[in-house]
Design a protein around this motif. Structure first.
Motif, short mmCIF file in Angstrom:
data_model
loop_
_atom_site.label_atom_id
_atom_site.label_comp_id
_atom_site.label_asym_id
_atom_site.label_seq_id
_atom_site.Cartn_x
_atom_site.Cartn_y
_atom_site.Cartn_z
N LEU A 337 1.30 -1.14 -0.17
CA LEU A 337 0.02 0.30 -0.17
C LEU A 337 1.02 0.98 -0.05
O LEU A 337 0.85 2.51 -0.63
CB LEU A 337 -0.79 0.16 1.17
CG LEU A 337 -1.75 1.09 1.57
CD1 LEU A 337 -2.99 1.27 0.54
CD2 LEU A 337 -2.50 1.17 2.98
N GLY A 338 1.86 1.00 0.59
CA GLY A 338 2.50 2.72 0.66
C GLY A 338 3.65 2.95 -0.63
O GLY A 338 3.71 3.81 -0.42
N HIS A 339 3.97 1.47 -0.65
CA HIS A 339 4.73 1.86 -2.25
C HIS A 339 3.76 2.33 -3.59
O HIS A 339 4.18 3.03 -4.27
CB HIS A 339 5.52 0.31 -2.60
CG HIS A 339 5.79 0.53 -3.72
ND1 HIS A 339 6.45 -0.88 -4.50
CD2 HIS A 339 6.62 1.73 -4.65
CE1 HIS A 339 7.47 -0.74 -5.76
NE2 HIS A 339 7.03 0.37 -5.93
N GLU A 341 0.77 3.55 -3.03
CA GLU A 341 0.47 5.19 -2.73
C GLU A 341 1.48 6.18 -3.22
O GLU A 341 1.51 7.66 -4.18
CB GLU A 341 0.01 5.33 -1.43
CG GLU A 341 -1.10 4.70 -1.19
CD GLU A 341 -2.28 5.57 -1.51
OE1 GLU A 341 -2.10 6.54 -2.70
OE2 GLU A 341 -3.51 4.49 -0.93
N LEU A 342 2.74 5.75 -3.45
CA LEU A 342 3.65 6.68 -3.08
C LEU A 342 4.33 6.98 -5.21
O LEU A 342 4.43 7.84 -5.52
CB LEU A 342 5.32 6.05 -2.71
CG LEU A 342 6.38 6.49 -2.83
CD1 LEU A 342 6.62 8.02 -2.08
CD2 LEU A 342 7.86 6.05 -2.33
N HIS A 343 3.98 5.71 -5.52
CA HIS A 343 4.32 5.75 -6.61
C HIS A 343 3.16 5.63 -8.21
O HIS A 343 3.93 6.89 -9.10
CB HIS A 343 5.40 4.21 -7.74
CG HIS A 343 6.88 4.68 -7.09
ND1 HIS A 343 7.37 3.42 -6.58
CD2 HIS A 343 7.56 5.68 -6.39
CE1 HIS A 343 9.05 3.61 -5.67
NE2 HIS A 343 8.35 5.46 -5.86
N PHE A 344 2.11 5.09 -7.30
CA PHE A 344 1.15 5.29 -8.36
C PHE A 344 -0.32 6.77 -8.02
O PHE A 344 -1.74 6.58 -8.34
CB PHE A 344 0.63 3.76 -8.72
CG PHE A 344 2.12 3.41 -9.44
CD1 PHE A 344 2.37 3.49 -10.17
CD2 PHE A 344 2.48 2.05 -8.47
CE1 PHE A 344 3.38 2.52 -10.51
CE2 PHE A 344 3.48 1.36 -8.44
CZ PHE A 344 3.79 1.88 -9.65
N GLY A 345 0.17 5.91 -7.04
CA GLY A 345 -1.26 7.12 -6.24
C GLY A 345 -1.28 8.36 -5.67
O GLY A 345 -0.59 9.60 -6.00
N ASP A 346 -1.13 8.62 -3.88
CA ASP A 346 -1.45 9.95 -3.09
C ASP A 346 -0.35 9.82 -2.30
O ASP A 346 0.30 8.68 -1.18
CB ASP A 346 -2.59 10.03 -2.71
CG ASP A 346 -2.22 11.12 -1.67
OD1 ASP A 346 -0.99 11.98 -1.65
OD2 ASP A 346 -3.38 11.27 -1.13
N ALA A 347 1.02 10.58 -2.89
CA ALA A 347 2.01 10.33 -2.35
C ALA A 347 2.55 10.67 -0.85
O ALA A 347 2.55 9.95 0.45
CB ALA A 347 2.88 11.84 -2.91
N ALA A 348 1.33 11.05 0.06
CA ALA A 348 1.32 11.44 1.48
C ALA A 348 0.35 10.61 1.57
O ALA A 348 0.74 10.67 2.79
CB ALA A 348 0.45 13.03 1.39
N ALA A 349 -0.38 10.04 1.02
CA ALA A 349 -0.98 8.92 2.03
C ALA A 349 0.10 7.38 2.47
O ALA A 349 -0.36 6.35 3.21
CB ALA A 349 -2.32 7.87 1.21
N ALA A 350 1.52 7.74 1.39
CA ALA A 350 2.23 6.45 1.92
C ALA A 350 3.02 6.45 2.80
O ALA A 350 3.08 5.49 3.06
CB ALA A 350 3.05 5.91 0.23
#
Length: 524
Positions: A337-339, A341-350
Motif C-alpha cells: 500500500l505504501g509503495h 501510494e508513493l508511486h501510483f496514487g497519493d504520495a502523502a498517503a504513503a
C-alpha cells in the motif's frame, strides 16, 4: 424436581456448546491464516510457489546444483555463494505471469527482471525449468564475468546451458535444443558477419535465426576441447578490442562463409553432449508458509517494482488499496500500500502505512527505502531551501537506518549515491566507492552500470566505463540506447562513425550471402 434436573442438563449442554464455540473462535483468531504460497530459502535462492512443497524442494535443489555446475565449468569455487540470493516466483498459470506483467506477450512462459527495486525471475511452474536456467545463466554471467562478450555468445551461453539435465548421479550438458534446431532447418540464416558483430544490429536480416545460430555456434565451440581453446582465444581477442568478425577468422582460420558451411555440416551430424558422472551435496532448504495476504498481494507487489504505464497507475493503486484493506496491519499489505501510494496514487498517503510497518518492524529495509524516496522527491518540490534541507536530512537519517539494517542492499546504495549527486564536491572518491559496491551486488542492473560508468568517465577512467557499458549495448534482448550514447562518448566516436561501421557490417553480410550460395534473404 425432575423438570428442574432436565432443565439443568439442557443448560449444561448449551454452556458446553457455547464454551466450545468460543474456544474454537478464539483459537481461530489466534492462529494465523495461511496462504497457498510457500517460501523456500536455500543458500543461493529464495523461491516462492503456490504449488506442491515436495516439488518446490526438488526445484530449489536443482537450481542449487545448476549454479554449482556453472561454477565448476567456469573455473570458479563451487561452494562460493553469490552476495545476494535470487528471488524466483513459480506460478501455476499464465494468470500469475500477468499479475506481474499485464502486457506480457502470449508466447512467454517466464521472464527475468532487473530493476532499481528488485532483481527476480518468474515462470510457469513445472513447465519452464529450461526458461529459468536460460535466464539464470545470464544472471550468473553478469554476476561473475564483467567482460565485454559479443552478444551472440551471451545468448549462446545461456541457450547451451538451458538444456542441462541434473540427475542423481550424473549431469547431461549440451543436450539438443529442439526448438532452436527447427528454426535452423526451416529458416534462412542470418549472415555470420551480422551474427558475430559485437552489437546486435536492429536492421539485420533473418533476425529469427539469431538465437538458434548463437546456440549452434556455442555448441560447436564448447562441445569439443580443442575448439574450447579457440573460443577462449577469440573471446580474449574481442575483449581486447579486436574486430569480432576478424577475430573469429584469426581464432578458427575460417572466413564467415566457411564458418557458416562448417556449422551446417555440424548440425546435420550427431551433435555430441557430455555426460558428467558427479553429483553435488544437497544443501538445506527451509520452507515456510506465507500469510494469507500473499494470495492477494505477493505478485501484485512485484508488479509495482516492474513498473506500470501512466494510464494504468490510478487503477493499479486502487487495486492495491482494495487488496490491502482485506489484510489490515499485515506487513506485506502495508508495504504494498505504501509503495503503491508513493508511486501510483497519493504520495502523502504513503506515509501512514510505511510508518505503521516500521513501528512493527523497525529494520524493514524496503519500507525505509520507500520513505527515503518520498523525502527525496518532496525535497525536489520544496517551496523553500530550508524545507528542502530538512527533507534531505530526514532522507539521510532514514538511509543510515537502512544501511545499518542491511549494508549489502544494492537499492540502498543506489539511493545513497542519488542523494549525494549534485552535492558539494560530488562525485568524489567515496561516491565512486558506493557505486562500485552497488555494481558488485547487482551487475545485472543497467542503472548500476550506467551510474558507475558516468562517474568513472568524470574521473577520466574511460576504459573502465567502456567495460561496464558494452554488455548493455551488446544485449540482444534490450540494447540500451542511453548506454550506447555514453559508450560512443567514452570511445570518442561519433554517431556517424558508428552508423558507418554498422553499414559496413551489413555490406559484408550481403557479400557473404552471395558467396554462400544460399537463397537470398526475404527480409525481416
Amino acid at each position: 424436581m425432575r423438570h428442574f434436573n432436565h432443565l439443568l442438563q439442557r443448560l449444561r449442554k448449551i454452556v458446553a456448546v457455547a464454551l466450545l464455540s468460543a474456544t474454537t473462535a478464539a483459537l481461530a483468531g489466534i492462529a494465523p491464516a495461511h496462504a497457498d504460497w510457500l517460501k523456500a530459502e536455500s543458500e543461493r535462492f529464495i523461491v516462492y510457489s503456490d504449488g506442491n512443497e515436495g516439488k518446490l524442494r526438488e526445484f530449489v535443489q536443482e537450481l542449487e546444483g545448476f549454479d554449482r555446475l556453472l561454477r565448476l565449468r567456469m573455473g570458479l569455487t563451487v561452494e562460493e555463494a553469490p552476495p545476494r540470493k535470487l528471488p524466483i516466483y513459480l506460478v501455476g498459470s499464465r494468470r500469475g505471469l500477468l499479475q506481474v506483467s499485464p502486457d506480457l506477450a502470449e508466447n512467454i512462459a517466464g521472464f527475468y527482471m532487473a530493476t532499481d527495486e528488485d532483481i527476480f525471475g518468474i515462470a510457469l511452474r513445472d513447465q519452464t525449468v529450461n526458461t529459468l536456467k536460460h535466464e539464470y545463466a545470464h544472471h550468473f554471467m553478469m554476476q561473475n564475468f564483467a567482460y565485454p562478450y559479443p552478444g551472440w555468445f551471451v545468448e549462446g551461453f545461456a541457450e547451451y546451458y538451458a538444456t542441462v539435465e541434473i540427475e542423481k548421479s550424473r549431469i547431461l550438458v549440451g543436450k539438443y535444443n529442439q526448438n532452436r534446431a527447427y528454426w535452423l532447418q526451416a529458416a534462412s540464416w542470418m549472415p555470420m558477419t551480422e551474427l558475430l558483430s559485437k552489437r546486435p544490429l536492429q536492421t539485420a536480416r533473418n533476425r529469427d535465426s539469431y538465437y538458434p545460430l548463437a546456440w549452434l555456434l556455442t555448441h560447436w565451440f564448447v562441445g569439443d576441447p580443442d575448439r574450447q581453446k579457440l573460443l577462449s582465444a577469440y573471446l580474449r581477442d574481442v575483449g581486447e578490442g579486436g574486430d569480432p568478425v576478424e577475430a573469429m577468422q584469426r581464432a578458427t582460420g575460417l572466413s564467415p562463409t566457411e564458418l557458416s558451411r562448417t556449422l551446417r555440416r555440424y548440425m546435420r551430424g550427431p551433435m555430441p553432449y557430455q555426460i558428467m558422472t558427479l553429483s553435488f551435496p544437497q544443501p538445506p532448504v527451509t520452507v515456510t508458509r506465507l500469510p494469507r495476504s500473499a494470495n492477494d498481494l505477493l505478485l501484485l507487489n512485484q508488479r509495482l517494482k516492474v513498473g506500470v504505464p501512466d494510464d494504468r497507475r490510478p487503477a493499479t493503486a486502487e487495486e492495491v488499496r482494495r487488496a490491502a484493506a482485506r489484510h489490515p496491519d499485515d506487513p506485506l499489505a502495508l508495504l504494498a500500500l505504501g509503495h503503491a501510494e508513493l508511486h501510483f496514487g497519493d504520495a502523502a498517503a504513503a506515509e501512514a502505512p510505511l510508518q505503521r510497518l516500521l513501528a512493527m518492524e523497525p529494520d524493514h529495509v524496503e519500507a525505509l527505502q520507500y520513505l527515503v524516496r518520498a523525502r527525496m522527491e518532496a525535497a525536489r518540490d520544496a517551496e523553500s531551501p530550508e524545507e528542502a534541507e530538512r527533507l534531505e536530512n530526514e532522507a539521510r537519517a532514514l538511509l543510515h537506518r537502512a544501511y545499518r539494517a542491511d549494508d549489502a542492499n544494492y537499492a540502498t546504495l543506489l539511493l545513497i549515491a542519488e542523494n549525494r549527486a549534485g552535492g558539494a564536491g560530488s562525485p568524489n572518491d567515496n561516491d565512486v566507492t558506493v557505486l562500485e559496491q552497488a555494481f558488485t551486488l547487482a551487475p545485472q542492473l543497467g542503472s548500476a552500470r550506467i551510474n558507475l560508468a558516468q562517474v568513472l568517465m568524470f574521473k577520466d577512467r574511460n576504459a573502465e566505463a567502456i567495460a561496464l557499458l558494452e554488455p548493455l549495448v551488446n544485449d540482444p534482448h534490450r540494447p540500451s540506447s542511453g548506454a550506447r550514447e555514453m559508450l560512443l562518448r567514452a570511445k570518442g566516436m561519433s554517431e556517424a562513425e558508428a552508423d558507418a561501421e554498422e553499414a559496413e557490417i551489413l555490406r559484408q553480410g550481403e557479400a557473404e550471402d552471395e558467396a554462400d550460395g544460399e537463397e537470398p534473404p526475404t527480409g525481416n
